[in-house]
Design an enzyme around this catalytic site. Structure first.
Site, PDB file in Angstrom:
ATOM      1  N   ASN A 168      23.727 -15.903 100.360  1.00 35.42           N
ATOM      2  CA  ASN A 168      24.309 -17.253 100.510  1.00 35.42           C
ATOM      3  C   ASN A 168      25.759 -17.366 100.034  1.00 35.42           C
ATOM      4  OD1 ASN A 168      22.485 -18.949 101.747  1.00 35.42           O
ATOM      5  ND2 ASN A 168      21.479 -19.600  99.875  1.00 35.42           N
ATOM      6  N   ASP A 258      17.174 -21.557 103.945  1.00 35.89           N
ATOM      7  CA  ASP A 258      16.382 -21.724 102.716  1.00 35.89           C
ATOM      8  C   ASP A 258      14.903 -21.890 103.059  1.00 35.89           C
ATOM      9  OD1 ASP A 258      18.934 -21.892 101.610  1.00 35.89           O
ATOM     10  OD2 ASP A 258      18.918 -24.085 101.751  1.00 35.89           O
TER      11      ASP A 258
HETATM   12  O1  KDG Z   1      21.497 -23.878 102.354  1.00 37.46           O
HETATM   13  C1  KDG Z   1      21.673 -25.257 102.389  1.00 37.46           C
HETATM   14  C2  KDG Z   1      22.579 -25.529 101.298  1.00 37.46           C
HETATM   15  O2  KDG Z   1      23.840 -25.036 101.678  1.00 37.46           O
HETATM   16  C3  KDG Z   1      22.790 -26.923 100.942  1.00 37.46           C
HETATM   17  O3  KDG Z   1      21.631 -27.685 100.751  1.00 37.46           O
HETATM   18  C4  KDG Z   1      23.736 -27.068  99.795  1.00 37.46           C
HETATM   19  O4  KDG Z   1      22.983 -25.566  98.133  1.00 37.46           O
HETATM   20  C5  KDG Z   1      23.856 -25.921  98.858  1.00 37.46           C
HETATM   21  C6  KDG Z   1      25.135 -25.241  98.836  1.00 37.46           C
HETATM   22  O5  KDG Z   1      25.535 -24.888  97.730  1.00 37.46           O
HETATM   23  O6  KDG Z   1      25.760 -25.030  99.874  1.00 37.46           O
END
Ligand code: KDG
Length: 318
Positions: A168, A258
Site C-alpha cells: 500500500n 483492503d
Molecule cells: O485502501 C483504502 C484506503 O486508501 C483508504 O480507506 C484510506 O487508509 C487509507 C489511506 O491511507 O489511503
C-alpha cells in the site's frame, strides 16, 4: 481476545457525491475507512473475531469511528482516544481526471494515529491471536509508527501469529526511497504479502513474476499481486496461480484492495485453496467498487457464494 488483529490509522472519508474536480463538488458523503479498519471489517464479515490497535482524536470523528467499527463487529478496546489529538480525514475525488479512478486528498498530518508507539502494542492482546495484518501506510505516518509496525510484526512472530503485510505505498505520504527503506524490513516478517506492480517497481525495481519471486526470496510464503479489475495472482515456491477479476460498474475503487486482502487472509485461515482465496477476494473487491464507501459492500461468505452462483457480468472471471 480477537483471532485477527490489525494496526493502523482509521480515517473519516468524505466521498464526493458527484464525480469531477473537488472544487466543484457540493455534497460529500461521510464513511468510516482506513486500510486496516477495512481489512478488519472484511475478516469480521468472513466470520472471524477482529480487533484494531490505533489512536483517534477526542473529537466527533473519533467517536464516529469507534461507534461504527464496534457496530461492524470489530473489537475497539484497543482504540485509544488521545486528549487534544485529532482524527485524520480525507476527501475522495471521483472519476476525474481519469474516469473510473479516484484520488485521495488527506488531512492527517500529526493526527492521533500518527502518535502510535511500540508501547501501544500489548503482548497480552496479541497472545492467543492467529494473525496480524499491517500495511505500508502506517510506517509513512511517523517514525514512531514505523517502529510500532516493526515491534508488532516482531512480537507477532515470537508469539506464533501469521503476519500479512499490504505494501500500500501512498506516494502522497512519502517518497519512493523512504517507502522502500521502511517497507522492505517489514516484508521479511510477512507470511503473506499483498502488493501490486506500482509498489513492486518501487520495492524491487521490477514487476510481475520476477518481482513476486524477488519478494518471496525475502521471506513471505505467499506473494499476492493485486491487479484491480484484471484480477490477482498468488505466487508461492510451487508456482503462480492467477484468477481474473469481474467486470462491474465502478463508482469508486477505493478500498477494494483492503476487502480483497481481508477476504483472502480469511480464506487462508479457513484452509481454503489459493484459487478459492483469490476468487473470493476478487468478488469482495468487485462489490466494494460499485458504491461509495470502503466497508459497506464488503460481503459475507454467503454473499460471495451468491455472487459466484449468479453473477454473469460480461468479462466475469468464470
Ligand atoms: O485502501 C483504502 C484506503 O486508501 C483508504 O480507506 C484510506 O487508509 C487509507 C489511506 O491511507 O489511503
Amino acid at each position: 481476545m480477537p483471532e485477527i488483529i490489525t494496526l493502523g490509522e482509521p480515517l473519516i472519508q468524505l466521498n464526493a457525491v458527484t464525480p469531477g474536480p473537488l472544487r466543484y463538488v457540493t455534497y460529500f458523503e461521510k464513511h468510516v475507512a482506513g486500510a486496516e479498519a477495512n481489512f478488519a471489517v472484511a475478516a469480521t464479515r468472513m466470520g472471524f473475531s477482529t480487533g484494531l490497535i490505533t489512536k483517534v482524536g477526542d473529537d466527533e470523528f473519533g467517536r464516529d469511528i469507534i461507534e461504527t467499527l464496534r457496530a461492524r463487529g470489530v473489537d475497539v478496546s484497543r482504540i485509544a482516544v488521545e486528549k487534544d489529538g485529532y482524527t485524520g480525514i480525507y476527501f475522495i475525488q471521483r472519476g476525474y481526471p481519469v474516469p473510473g479512478k479516484s484520488t485521495s486528498v488527506y488531512y492527517r498530518k500529526g493526527s492521533a494515529a500518527s502518535h502510535l508507539s511500540p508501547l501501544d502494542v500489548d503482548p497480552a492482546y496479541l497472545r492467543g491471536a492467529k494473525h496480524l495484518h499491517i500495511t505500508g501506510i502506517t510506517p509513512a505516518l511517523s517514525e514512531s509508527c514505523r517502529e510500532t509496525c516493526i515491534a508488532a510484526a516482531k512480537l507477532a512472530k515470537q508469539l506464533g501469529l501469521k503476519v500479512s503485510l499490504d505494501t500500500n505505498i501512498r506516494p502522497k505520504l512519502w517518497g519512493s526511497t523512504d517507502a522502500r527503506n521502511a517497507i522492505l524490513p517489514l516484508v521479511s516478517y510477512a507470511d503473506i504479502l499483498f502488493t501490486d506492480n506500482d509498489d513492486t517497481r518501487i520495492l524491487v525495481g521490477s514487476q510481475g513474476t520476477s518481482a513476486a519471486y524477488a519478494l518471496i526470496s525475502k521471506g513471505p510464503q505467499i506473494v499476492v499481486l493485486k491487479g484491480g479489475a484484471r484480477g490477482a495472482a498468488a505466487y508461492t515456491k510451487a508456482g503462480p496461480i492467477e484468477e481474473p477479476g469481474y467486470k462491474v460498474p465502478v463508482v469508486d475503487p477505493t478500498g477494494a484492495g483492503d476487502a480483497f486482502a481481508g477476504v483472502f487472509v480469511s480464506g487462508i485461515l479457513k484452509g481454503w485453496k489459493l484459487l478459492d482465496c483469490l476468487r473470493a477476494g476478487n468478488v469482495a473487491g468487485s462489490l466494494v467498487v460499485t458504491v461509495r464507501g470502503d466497508q459497506e459492500n464488503i460481503p459475507t461468505e454467503e454473499d460471495i457464494k451468491s455472487f459466484l452462483e449468479k453473477y454473469s457480468g460480461e468479462g466475469s472471471g468464470k
